[in-house]
Design a protein around this motif. Sequence first.
Motif, mmCIF file in Angstrom:
data_model
loop_
_atom_site.group_PDB
_atom_site.id
_atom_site.type_symbol
_atom_site.label_atom_id
_atom_site.label_comp_id
_atom_site.label_asym_id
_atom_site.label_seq_id
_atom_site.Cartn_x
_atom_site.Cartn_y
_atom_site.Cartn_z
ATOM 1 N N VAL A 143 0.856 -1.182 0.000
ATOM 2 C CA VAL A 143 0.000 0.000 0.000
ATOM 3 C C VAL A 143 0.894 1.234 0.000
ATOM 4 N N GLY A 144 0.332 2.356 -0.425
ATOM 5 C CA GLY A 144 1.091 3.607 -0.405
ATOM 6 C C GLY A 144 0.892 4.419 -1.660
ATOM 7 N N ARG A 145 1.743 5.406 -1.829
ATOM 8 C CA ARG A 145 1.658 6.319 -2.962
ATOM 9 C C ARG A 145 2.689 5.922 -4.014
ATOM 10 N N TYR A 146 2.230 5.854 -5.257
ATOM 11 C CA TYR A 146 3.065 5.487 -6.390
ATOM 12 C C TYR A 146 3.008 6.602 -7.430
ATOM 13 N N ALA A 147 4.079 6.759 -8.172
ATOM 14 C CA ALA A 147 4.130 7.737 -9.258
ATOM 15 C C ALA A 147 4.621 7.051 -10.524
ATOM 16 N N VAL A 148 3.995 7.379 -11.651
ATOM 17 C CA VAL A 148 4.378 6.827 -12.948
ATOM 18 C C VAL A 148 4.853 7.969 -13.832
ATOM 19 N N THR A 149 6.038 7.803 -14.439
ATOM 20 C CA THR A 149 6.568 8.799 -15.363
ATOM 21 C C THR A 149 6.851 8.161 -16.715
ATOM 22 N N ALA A 150 6.875 8.981 -17.745
ATOM 23 C CA ALA A 150 7.276 8.542 -19.081
ATOM 24 C C ALA A 150 8.731 8.939 -19.305
ATOM 25 N N VAL A 151 9.492 8.052 -19.948
ATOM 26 C CA VAL A 151 10.929 8.267 -20.159
ATOM 27 C C VAL A 151 11.227 8.116 -21.642
ATOM 28 N N SER A 186 15.231 11.428 -20.612
ATOM 29 C CA SER A 186 14.492 12.570 -20.086
ATOM 30 C C SER A 186 13.150 12.068 -19.575
ATOM 31 N N GLU A 187 12.721 12.633 -18.457
ATOM 32 C CA GLU A 187 11.572 12.097 -17.758
ATOM 33 C C GLU A 187 10.449 13.120 -17.706
ATOM 34 N N SER A 188 9.232 12.638 -17.855
ATOM 35 C CA SER A 188 8.057 13.503 -17.857
ATOM 36 C C SER A 188 7.658 13.901 -16.442
ATOM 37 N N ASP A 189 6.656 14.776 -16.375
ATOM 38 C CA ASP A 189 5.944 14.938 -15.125
ATOM 39 C C ASP A 189 5.398 13.584 -14.708
ATOM 40 N N GLY A 190 5.188 13.410 -13.443
ATOM 41 C CA GLY A 190 4.688 12.141 -12.950
ATOM 42 C C GLY A 190 3.240 12.243 -12.509
ATOM 43 N N VAL A 191 2.572 11.130 -12.530
ATOM 44 C CA VAL A 191 1.196 11.049 -12.058
ATOM 45 C C VAL A 191 1.181 10.173 -10.815
ATOM 46 N N VAL A 192 0.659 10.701 -9.720
ATOM 47 C CA VAL A 192 0.662 10.010 -8.431
ATOM 48 C C VAL A 192 -0.705 9.392 -8.166
ATOM 49 N N VAL A 193 -0.688 8.155 -7.715
ATOM 50 C CA VAL A 193 -1.925 7.487 -7.299
ATOM 51 C C VAL A 193 -1.684 6.838 -5.945
ATOM 52 N N SER A 194 -2.779 6.614 -5.219
ATOM 53 C CA SER A 194 -2.704 5.951 -3.923
ATOM 54 C C SER A 194 -3.221 4.528 -4.048
ATOM 55 N N VAL A 195 -2.451 3.613 -3.532
ATOM 56 C CA VAL A 195 -2.829 2.201 -3.546
ATOM 57 C C VAL A 195 -3.219 1.803 -2.124
ATOM 58 N N GLU A 196 -4.428 1.304 -1.982
ATOM 59 C CA GLU A 196 -4.946 0.878 -0.691
ATOM 60 C C GLU A 196 -4.930 -0.645 -0.595
ATOM 61 N N ALA A 197 -5.145 -1.138 0.586
ATOM 62 C CA ALA A 197 -5.093 -2.583 0.799
ATOM 63 C C ALA A 197 -6.079 -3.328 -0.083
ATOM 64 N N SER A 198 -7.220 -2.703 -0.338
ATOM 65 C CA SER A 198 -8.239 -3.357 -1.166
ATOM 66 C C SER A 198 -7.817 -3.507 -2.615
ATOM 67 N N HIS A 199 -6.769 -2.749 -3.032
ATOM 68 C CA HIS A 199 -6.299 -2.814 -4.417
ATOM 69 C C HIS A 199 -5.310 -3.956 -4.641
ATOM 70 N N ILE A 200 -4.802 -4.538 -3.578
ATOM 71 C CA ILE A 200 -3.730 -5.520 -3.700
ATOM 72 C C ILE A 200 -4.308 -6.924 -3.650
ATOM 73 N N ILE A 201 -3.916 -7.718 -4.620
ATOM 74 C CA ILE A 201 -4.359 -9.103 -4.690
ATOM 75 C C ILE A 201 -3.251 -10.004 -4.189
#
Length: 489
Positions: free
Chosen positions: A460-468, A473-488
């Motif tokens: 669980v926690g906060r994740y960020a995805v960037t394009a490279v 060279s790396e893009s701006d990132g998009v942050v999402v929160s992963v909760e316990a219910s999201h993990i299988i």
Amino acid sequence: MIWFYLCGTLSLIAAETIKPGGNAWPSREFRGVWVATVANIDWPLSKHDSPSRQKSELVSLLDKLQELNFNAIVFQIRSVGDAMYQSSLEPWSEYLTGTQGKAPSPFYDPLHFVVNEAHKRNIEVHTWYNPYRARSGSTSRHGLAPNHMAVKLSQYAYAYGHNLWMDPGAKEVQDQCYNVVMDVVKRYDIDGVHMDDYFYPYPVSGHDFPDSTTYHAYTRSGGHLPRSDWRRKNVDDLIQRLYAGIKATKRHVKFGLSPFGIWKAGVPSGIHGFSSYSGQYADSRKWFDEGWVDYMTPQLYWQIDPPQQSFTHLMDWWLEQNTHKHHFYAGSYAGNVVHKHWPVEEIRRQVEETRRRSDKLSLGDVFFSAKYFRDNSKGLSDMFKTQLYTSPALAPVMTWLTTSTPQAPSGVTVSTGKVNWQADTTGEVRSWAVYRFAADYWNLIKVFNNATLSFAPDHVGRYAVTAVDRLSSESDGVVVSVEASHIIG
């Protein structure tokens, strides 16, 4: 500066807060290995293997390097005036098929194959050329293909020591080398061009290199340089011409050199040994100082502590020559854990010393050679996996080659078991980088190729995805929160 976006709103987390933590450090580092094809040192294991076996061997090697979090290979495609790829200028390599000039059967192009397979694994491919060596271990021309340079330009091919060597002072020879490199740059999706320490040959005791004819032609045409300076100028001219030609054709293709680690004996103070400036007529300091290379990788094939050829003493001197603020990647002989019985801790210390100088643009390492990592010689791979390259790294950005960054990933969402994003539509994305925020750091945890559009988080926690992009060279990132219910699982 890279900013992260959270739910479409600019967050307060700026790029400088992405501080690598613990084993995740560093998230930017050139991690390269030489893949030598001459005499089948690293690949293919045998020149008599079938194409399917050769491809399988290459895939296995790339899988191993990916597992160890390497991000670049320096792949030898021209070792003796031959070609490890389909060429109209030079013959197929004997080390590929057993006979120079004979194509693989069934046909495949090793360079096209390795570029595709390496890029799938987020590994850069730097093509490696020996410009003037025409044959290794033999001075005979028997068995050379009709389109080999020592046949086409036979008047400039000399027996010297145990090898056949082309004359760097001949314009036709220089043109051949230049045209070969530029042909590859134009036709293949490579990331870099690389040359090592073979310019004029290492001197043979009691025998001068037999280039009197070309030198006398130079003086008869009005040239006034002494022969030693004329030889250095011949090499300088090729290096400068290659850099300019590569940048005019594909600016993003990097140009690197790995000269002998000692420029001149006695420089820096206390260093003893062979002088490449006078022995090979390689003014490698000039090439770095003039900015004719994007990265310099001198072969620092010695241990740290012996003062006569100290890895760190030489590295510090090289870093002082970097007036254009380009990149420095130390060349290290990993094979010495076998050949000279170095403890593997020596290689660990060398990596640590290069990292300590990152503020001086010491930004990575290149190791000779791939087979020692493939074979886990003396536990070398185990050490890298558990102590040095414990997490992935992106290659350092060469700011003088790029002025833009890719667009941020779109459609980043969290669904049961996965973080998802949409495919790139710009053609700019080489990879996707995924970070996880932990202990006040954004840690790089995964790098995926551009065909991958999801991953399964295990915390669980906060994740960020960037394009490279292809220049890291790396893009701006998009942050999402992963909760316990999201993990299988």
